[in-house]
Design an enzyme around this catalytic site. Structure first.
Site, mmCIF file in Angstrom:
data_model
loop_
_atom_site.group_PDB
_atom_site.id
_atom_site.type_symbol
_atom_site.label_atom_id
_atom_site.label_comp_id
_atom_site.label_asym_id
_atom_site.label_seq_id
_atom_site.Cartn_x
_atom_site.Cartn_y
_atom_site.Cartn_z
ATOM 1 C CB SER A 137 -9.575 -1.255 8.421
ATOM 2 O OG SER A 137 -10.330 -0.280 9.118
ATOM 3 C CB SER A 151 -12.023 3.147 8.122
ATOM 4 O OG SER A 151 -11.898 2.976 9.520
ATOM 5 C CE LYS A 166 -15.799 3.185 10.752
ATOM 6 N NZ LYS A 166 -14.923 2.945 9.591
ATOM 7 C CB SER A 184 -14.712 5.115 6.219
ATOM 8 O OG SER A 184 -15.344 4.980 7.472
#
Length: 321
Positions: free
Chosen positions: A126, A128, A183, A286
């Protein structure tokens, strides 16, 4: 044994097929562990039982051939048709069910050890973490940076470093530990983290930011405001969409949710002991700690550090921070 091996391969094909077609969520770490154990059993059986039995049979074949030649020599027959070399080769050859189990054990155990304790590859699914990581990036994760963990159960047995602000980490999604997320670490245990009006503050100190030229996202075909942000010693880029509201939607029902205070301006959280507050670099695209809470230390898989391939853009290859 050939029937048992065929049955095991059939079960493997069904499991992988169901995983690929989306009938169930697979667990590659558990699958690799089971494959290592099963092939190890075959490898030990080959070393301790099957190969010695074949070698004994080959030796017996040579003894019988020598005895036959000796008997014929007594009868005055010196030239004997037939050669036991080919027969011996066939007797010593591994059957297919050993070749495809015991023969694969060294490769499987090497992959298992490398993936479990050193480096593990991941694919970015993705956006994010744009602009640091792009969709399709194939990355490496250092599994021993934060300590050595037992595979499958992810229990730490040897400590190494602790995560620091700015680290990009892969972890098991607290809502569904079968899924891996990536992250950036923003808050450490005990930190007071605030993200209000799209400005990050840690322990009352605004995180240094500097505006950069706008970033063009080729997937969405639009520009986003880009900033340089410094977390501890790590300087990285982030994206902010000023058209999105600062309000964090959702019911915010997660473990230790009482440590967070939500308002129209955003959220402020006190990070509990043994947990981390993480965010994506693409701040308005995100799903992170602002939405589903803190990452427990036991969920951390490792530190991401290198893009080893992006088939759409080879220029992406290299280290990142």
């Amino acid at each position: 044994m050939s029937s048992l091996t065929a049955l095991l391969y059939g079960a493997l094909i069904v499991y992988l097929g169901g995983w690929f077609l989306g009938y169930w969520m697979g667990n590659f770490a558990l699958l690799l562990f089971i494959l290592t154990l099963v092939t190890m059993v075959y490898w030990l059986a080959e070393r301790l039982r099957f190969r010695p039995a074949r070698e004994a049979a080959a030796a017996q074949l040579e003894v019988q051939a020598a005895s036959r030649r000796a008997e014929l020599a007594k009868m005055g027959i010196e030239k004997v048709d037939g050669d036991v070399t080919e027969a011996r080769r066939k007797v010593l050859a591994q059957p297919w069910w050993l070749d495809w189990t015991a023969g694969l054990f060294p490769v499987i155990v090497a992959v298992f050890l490398l993936r479990s304790f050193l480096f593990e590859p991941f694919k970015i699914p993705s956006g994010s973490m744009i602009p640091t990581l792009m969709v399709g990036d194939l990355i490496l994760v250092n599994k021993f940076h934060y300590g050595i963990r037992l595979p499958v159960i992810n229990k730490k047995i040897v400590d190494n470093r602790e995560p620091v602000r700015g680290d990009v980490i892969v972890f098991r999604y607290p809502v569904d530990p079968r899924v891996d997320y990536i992250k950036r670490v923003v808050g450490l245990p005990g930190d007071e983290v605030s993200y209000l009006n799209k400005r990050l503050t840690i322990n009352g100190q605004p995180v240094p930011m500097q505006q950069l030229p706008d970033f063009y996202d080729e997937d969405s075909l639009r520009y986003a405001q880009q900033y340089s942000e410094k977390l501890g010693e790590v300087e990285h880029r982030i994206l902010i969409d000023r058209d999105r509201p600062a309000f964090i939607p959702g019911n915010h029902a997660f473990p230790n949710s009482s440590a967070c205070r939500y308002s129209a301006e955003g959220v402020s959280c006190k990070v509990p002991a043994g947990h981390y507050f993480v965010m994506g670099d693409n701040r308005d695209n995100s799903q992170d700690s602002r939405y589903w809470g803190f990452v427990p230390d036991e969920n951390i898989v490792g530190r991401a550090f290198f893009v080893w391939m992006n088939f759409g853009n080879l220029g992406r290859i290299g280290a990142f921070h």
